[in-house]
Design a protein around this motif. Sequence first.
Motif, PDB file in Angstrom:
ATOM      1  N   TYR A   1      21.766  76.465  71.295  1.00 46.45           N
ATOM      2  CA  TYR A   1      20.756  77.504  71.534  1.00 46.45           C
ATOM      3  C   TYR A   1      21.339  78.893  71.316  1.00 46.45           C
ATOM      4  N   ARG A   2      22.538  79.115  71.826  1.00 39.97           N
ATOM      5  CA  ARG A   2      23.145  80.445  71.702  1.00 39.97           C
ATOM      6  C   ARG A   2      23.695  80.714  70.309  1.00 39.97           C
ATOM      7  N   MET A   3      24.264  79.717  69.657  1.00 40.30           N
ATOM      8  CA  MET A   3      24.991  79.955  68.409  1.00 40.30           C
ATOM      9  C   MET A   3      24.205  79.621  67.146  1.00 40.30           C
ATOM     10  N   ILE A   4      23.154  78.817  67.265  1.00 41.23           N
ATOM     11  CA  ILE A   4      22.392  78.423  66.075  1.00 41.23           C
ATOM     12  C   ILE A   4      20.928  78.825  66.194  1.00 41.23           C
ATOM     13  N   GLU A   5      20.268  78.395  67.271  1.00 48.22           N
ATOM     14  CA  GLU A   5      18.837  78.658  67.396  1.00 48.22           C
ATOM     15  C   GLU A   5      18.528  80.152  67.506  1.00 48.22           C
TER      16      GLU A   5
END
Length: 385
Positions: free
Chosen positions: A359-363
């Motif tokens: 969630y933090r690094m891709i989404e």
Amino acid sequence: MADPRQQLGFLDGLRGYASLWVLVGHAMFLTGYKVGLFAQPDLAVEVFIIISGFLMTYHYQLRESREPWDKVSTWTIFWIRRFFRIAPLYYVCLALALWFGPELWQDRLDAASVFPGGVEEQMRYADRYLDQSLTNILLHVTFVFGATWTHNFQTPLPDWSIGLEMQYYAFLPLMMLLVLKAGRLPTMLMLVAVMWAFGAWLQANGFVKGAYSMLPMKFHLFAAGMLIAMSLKAEGQAKWLYLISACAVVFVPLGGGRDSLHRAIKIGLVLVFFAFLYRDRLPQIAQMALGWLDWILSNAVSRFFGDVSYGVYLIHLLVMLPVCGWLARTQPGLAPEPRFAAALGLTLIITYGLGYIAYRMIETPGIALGRRLAGGVPKPAAPLA
């Protein structure tokens, strides 16, 4: 009526706990320990579908004045936003699923080996794990796979619903344009009828295989969410027509889950939506109950579950299959209850950790990129011909 934008926090919890439901259901399926509704994750996916139909229409109505659907730019902006919301993490998980497909297949066979006849039952799913062909890759990268009856269930991911969602996004601008031209309620009921007829034809002619990933098979559930959102534009008693219609379309006999319990749960979800949107019109005791439910579904824990729900949905089988395979190899005599508890506990810890990182690094970066690209789309003044 209170601003409905202040009443949508409950959706965080619904999304989050629906993804948890899918995870729990698959853990039951892979360990042989099944308990009631928790063993039916297909219902949780249908919750996602209704929520998606609601949110897409709701946000369109918020932006209607500045992003009208009769402008080409609106269509382009919508598709850019949705692509970058769905695709970045999906492509990462797809690459992992295809690359490690043979290993995941062995894990699946090992997990099934502790059930009588389990391995034989699984053999028909071999291609789902072993198909690394260029055709399969291209169909999934382009999201066309969901509209086929040959490749809609052809990876270790639960991505049939992703293919379904992308078909919905592809047609939504055209549907909303029809709504503008012919009226909300008549157009929606006409679309449900057309999709119903097409879906019945597909089913009768043997084109529905593997999963209900073709849009006609689940469109009525998207429509239920859309009708809920459209009720916000209706005046007075006309809102009741949308409530009745949203409940009625749940009964379209397509796409599985047609027993009384499944339908009752989906109608209950529709009624909960309406209750939240119009709770200021309900008796005081109902408002208090909804306030308590709203707190449960929108508190910090539920927001976390909602934020990571997409990642958890995509990632969990990539974690659960190796966990269940390992348990079967190392603890073949373990009873179903402790096997389920061990598989669920390990999978939860790893999946939610990875889901948060994703969630933090891709989404989040993907969503931000989509917004930037959509913001750069010129807005022509001429409407579509």
